[in-house]
Design an enzyme around this catalytic site. Sequence first.
Site, short mmCIF file in Angstrom:
data_model
loop_
_atom_site.label_atom_id
_atom_site.label_comp_id
_atom_site.label_asym_id
_atom_site.label_seq_id
_atom_site.Cartn_x
_atom_site.Cartn_y
_atom_site.Cartn_z
N ARG A 83 4.87 -8.16 2.27
CA ARG A 83 5.16 -6.75 2.09
C ARG A 83 5.70 -6.55 0.69
NH1 ARG A 83 2.59 -5.83 5.96
NH2 ARG A 83 3.12 -4.69 7.86
N GLU A 140 2.10 2.24 -1.29
CA GLU A 140 0.65 2.13 -1.07
C GLU A 140 0.17 3.20 -0.07
OE1 GLU A 140 -0.12 -1.25 2.19
OE2 GLU A 140 0.97 -2.03 0.47
N HIS A 169 -4.46 -4.07 0.21
CA HIS A 169 -3.87 -4.45 1.50
C HIS A 169 -4.98 -4.78 2.50
CE1 HIS A 169 -0.20 -3.86 4.33
NE2 HIS A 169 -0.93 -4.89 4.67
C1 8YV Z 1 -2.57 -5.01 8.90
C2 8YV Z 1 -0.53 -5.94 7.94
O1 8YV Z 1 -3.90 -5.32 9.00
O2 8YV Z 1 -0.50 -7.32 9.81
C3 8YV Z 1 0.16 -6.57 9.08
O3 8YV Z 1 1.37 -6.35 9.22
O4 8YV Z 1 0.07 -5.49 7.03
C4 8YV Z 1 -1.99 -5.95 7.91
O5 8YV Z 1 -2.39 -7.26 8.18
C5 8YV Z 1 -2.45 -3.56 8.46
O6 8YV Z 1 -1.15 -3.14 8.69
C6 8YV Z 1 -3.44 -2.70 9.23
O7 8YV Z 1 -3.51 -1.41 8.68
#
Ligand code: 8YV
Length: 313
Positions: free
Chosen positions: A232, A261, A279
């Site tokens: 993150r 983002e 992302h």
């Molecule tokens: C997700 C992510 O695919 O898994 C997570 O926490 O940040 C990503 O892998 C994303 O949040 C989907 O929109």
Amino acid sequence: MKPVIMQVGSLPEWDETPLNQDFDVRRYFEARDKPAFLGEHGADVRAIVTRGELGADRAMIAACPALELISVYGVGFDAVDLAACAERGVRVTNTPDVLTEDVADLGVGMMISLLREINGASAWLHSGQWQAANYRLTRRVHGKRVGVLGMGRIGRCVAKRLSGFDVTLHYSDIAPLSDNEEWLFESDPVALAAQVDVLFVTLAASAATRHIVNRQVIEALGDSSSLINISRASNVDEGALLDALETGRLGGAALDVFEGEPALDPRFLSLPNVLLLPHCASGTVETRRAMGQLLRDNVTAHFRGDALLTPVN
Ligand code: 8YV
């Protein structure tokens, strides 16, 4: 009567169709006036389905007095106000394991692409510049000293993949791994950064990890090292990162996550020594199908009164 659920972000059609078959879905993300939407629908909402990067904040949870469950499409649940959920007895689920390998695969690919300048070399060819000269020399990957900050599911998967590149693997976490003597443990992120050529940031984000990659860690990496963030943005002090990249005090960075983002600081876009991705580390058909199935299975289990498959709280 189908249970009313609120969908916070868009999902692939292969998830939205069955969700709409099984539940009365209110599409929060399509509302122009979101406070008004919550005022109109919030009282009916028994479950929220959201994405890892979108979560559900305290105000959203408070607007849904009948809320029982938040099902997160993603492994990261840092954007869900867990304290607000605890106060209300709201259960939370996420989608771990099904995305681990894809995120690790892309992270290793980001390292190779950054050090070997795959984007730059390809652009060199496409621009015709190869007719006049070869692309510049880049940096070797194998044999490098690599650090992994956060040895959870994704960090361990990255480390396992890196063993194929004959790297020296250092890592930092709360405590040393009990089942691995080969990888070198370092408790202090600054000391870890000082020992490596490439630093992966793979730890789960929380208030406790905010800016764990701070100015000191970035300075310790130095002008011939690179940072790779597949966790993150909040784990990295983005202002310090930009300063170091612009002045050359950090050799390079490969980033899949950004503060604010999908908007990102425009300073990133004029940097020559970065690889920037939207992302998408878990963004494969296979993994997103598995994430969606798990998201929906958790909601279905909840309303059937069955045990949740992947509870967070
Ligand atoms: C997700 C992510 O695919 O898994 C997570 O926490 O940040 C990503 O892998 C994303 O949040 C989907 O929109």
